[in-house]
Write an enzyme that holds these catalytic residues in place. Structure first.
Site, PDB file in Angstrom:
ATOM      1  N   SER A 205      -9.331  -1.235   4.136  1.00 45.85           N
ATOM      2  CA  SER A 205      -9.190   0.026   4.847  1.00 45.85           C
ATOM      3  C   SER A 205      -9.544   1.202   3.939  1.00 45.85           C
ATOM      4  O   SER A 205      -9.700   1.052   2.722  1.00 45.85           O
ATOM      5  CB  SER A 205      -7.751   0.174   5.356  1.00 45.85           C
TER       6      SER A 205
ATOM      7  N   THR B   7       3.339 -11.671  -5.366  1.00 44.17           N
ATOM      8  CA  THR B   7       3.418 -10.432  -6.135  1.00 44.17           C
ATOM      9  C   THR B   7       4.800  -9.803  -6.165  1.00 44.17           C
ATOM     10  O   THR B   7       5.097  -9.015  -7.070  1.00 44.17           O
ATOM     11  CB  THR B   7       2.414  -9.409  -5.582  1.00 44.17           C
TER      12      THR B   7
ATOM     13  N   ASN C 186       2.753 -11.379  -0.683  1.00 46.24           N
ATOM     14  CA  ASN C 186       4.124 -11.050  -1.059  1.00 46.24           C
ATOM     15  C   ASN C 186       5.042 -12.174  -0.566  1.00 46.24           C
ATOM     16  O   ASN C 186       4.565 -13.183  -0.026  1.00 46.24           O
ATOM     17  CB  ASN C 186       4.544  -9.676  -0.519  1.00 46.24           C
TER      18      ASN C 186
ATOM     19  N   PRO D 200      13.503   3.054  -7.659  1.00 48.17           N
ATOM     20  CA  PRO D 200      14.183   3.427  -6.410  1.00 48.17           C
ATOM     21  C   PRO D 200      13.359   4.352  -5.513  1.00 48.17           C
ATOM     22  O   PRO D 200      13.700   5.523  -5.306  1.00 48.17           O
ATOM     23  CB  PRO D 200      15.448   4.124  -6.913  1.00 48.17           C
TER      24      PRO D 200
ATOM     25  N   THR E 218       0.419   0.140  -3.133  1.00 46.09           N
ATOM     26  CA  THR E 218       0.719  -0.617  -4.351  1.00 46.09           C
ATOM     27  C   THR E 218       0.207  -2.055  -4.274  1.00 46.09           C
ATOM     28  O   THR E 218      -0.252  -2.604  -5.278  1.00 46.09           O
ATOM     29  CB  THR E 218       2.223  -0.618  -4.631  1.00 46.09           C
ATOM     30  N   GLY E 219       0.294  -2.672  -3.093  1.00 48.14           N
ATOM     31  CA  GLY E 219      -0.213  -4.039  -2.957  1.00 48.14           C
ATOM     32  C   GLY E 219      -1.716  -4.106  -3.140  1.00 48.14           C
ATOM     33  O   GLY E 219      -2.244  -5.023  -3.788  1.00 48.14           O
ATOM     34  N   ASP E 220      -2.433  -3.127  -2.586  1.00 48.12           N
ATOM     35  CA  ASP E 220      -3.890  -3.073  -2.732  1.00 48.12           C
ATOM     36  C   ASP E 220      -4.277  -2.885  -4.201  1.00 48.12           C
ATOM     37  O   ASP E 220      -5.212  -3.520  -4.703  1.00 48.12           O
ATOM     38  CB  ASP E 220      -4.456  -1.913  -1.895  1.00 48.12           C
TER      39      ASP E 220
END
EC number: 2.7.1.35
Length: 333
Positions: A47, A217, A181, A250, A256-258
């Site tokens: 994306s 991950t 994940n 926190p 972040t995953g990409d």
């Protein structure tokens, strides 16, 4: 003054001559093909947002900093990520994706060392991705396919249920590296992950399906956040497995995953036999970037726990190029 027909003809003829000369000129080489980098040439299908860093906006820049030539195809183009109150944009369909691939093929531009895929929202587009993989491997049989099977998180699917079946039965067997994940690993294996042993078993199940490298991950077990990685160097061989305990920050961040999958691609290619080292570098980079992001929101007077945060990617380029490894991998015996 008025221009005569003769004068007009004279004005046009140089353009025609220029076009004629141009048509006879040879096309200059694509230097990423003629003089390939030591790292590789990546096709990234993900994306895209105009504002913010998710998908290709989160993956392309870090890979370029690590020395890769990256060609992005944007599966969607949105004004901003979907966590905002509203968004506008366009969605690429499978036919349009294939047109782009045909255009590249017509100009002998389809040699890639890596394919990277992220969020895909429809079965038809995912099926076209399968055709793309086969096409790319017909050009380069050694293509490395890194798949982030973006389907959901924390017990919730982001995509239609039928995509899970396509990922499990068709996509996973073609992947070289898989980066789910915890929730996605559970959906792909049918195994509930409640312990480290479960995580290791899920990796083994995924190895049996296809990929030699699997990185779950993020796994939450007993209040702890960890990564579990597994590298099966030969089929049938016991995989080398490891974990990295990750400091919890926190706040909730987008992209972040990409970014993590892009970093794993980048570093695992540089250290092909040391997935644990590649994961250390990737996790340490991500943690440094998230701490910077958190600090900057606080400096701006914003409560970082109140909503999802846009990552500070550009400001963290030094950490991307030269990460300080603070989180070390622990190998399982």
């Amino acid at each position: 003054m008025p221009i005569s027909l003769t004068t007009t003809t004279t004005l046009r003829s140089p353009n025609r001559n220029f076009r004629s000369r141009k048509s006879r000129m040879s096309t200059p080489p694509v230097l990423s093909l003629a003089l390939p980098s030591d790292t590789g040439r990546v096709l990234s299908i993900q994306s895209h947002t105009v504002q913010g860093y998710v998908g290709n906006k989160s993956a392309v820049f870090p890979l370029q900093l690590l020395g890769y030539d990256v060609d992005p195809i944007n599966s969607v183009q949105f004004s901003n990520h979907t966590g905002y109150p509203t968004f506008k944009g366009q969605v690429l369909n499978g036919e349009q994706l294939w047109e782009l691939i045909e255009g590249l093929e017509a100009n002998d531009l389809l040699f890639y060392t890596h394919l990277l895929t992220g969020y895909i929202g429809s079965v038809s587009f995912l099926n076209t991705i399968l055709e793309v993989i086969n096409k790319l491997r017909s050009v380069n049989p050694n293509l490395t396919y890194v798949c982030d099977p973006v389907m959901g998180d924390e017990g919730k699917l982001y995509v239609p249920e039928e995509l899970v079946h396509v990922y499990r039965e068709k996509v996973v067997p073609l992947a070289s590296m898989l980066t789910p994940n915890q929730f996605e690993a559970e959906k792909l294996t049918g195994l509930r992950i409640n312990s480290e042993e479960d995580g290791r078993e899920a990796c083994a199940i995924l190895h049996a399906a296809g990929p030699s490298k699997v990185v779950i991950t993020s796994i939450t077990i007993g209040g702890l956040l960890l990564l579990i990685g597994s590298h099966q160097k030969e089929k049938g061989q016991k995989p080398e497995q490891f974990k990295i305990l990750i400091d919890k920050i926190p706040a909730y961040f987008t992209g972040t995953g990409d970014l993590m999958t892009a970093l794993l691609l980048g570093w695992s290619n540089k250290y092909p036999d040391s997935l644990d080292k590649a994961a250390e570098l990737a996790v340490s980079t991500l943690q440094a970037l998230l701490r910077r992001t958190l600090d900057d929101y606080k400096r701006a007077g914003y409560d970082p726990t109140s909503s999802s945060l846009e990552i500070r990617l550009i400001q963290s380029q030094d950490e991307i190029r030269n990460p300080n490894v603070e989180l070390k991998a622990e190998r399982y015996s």
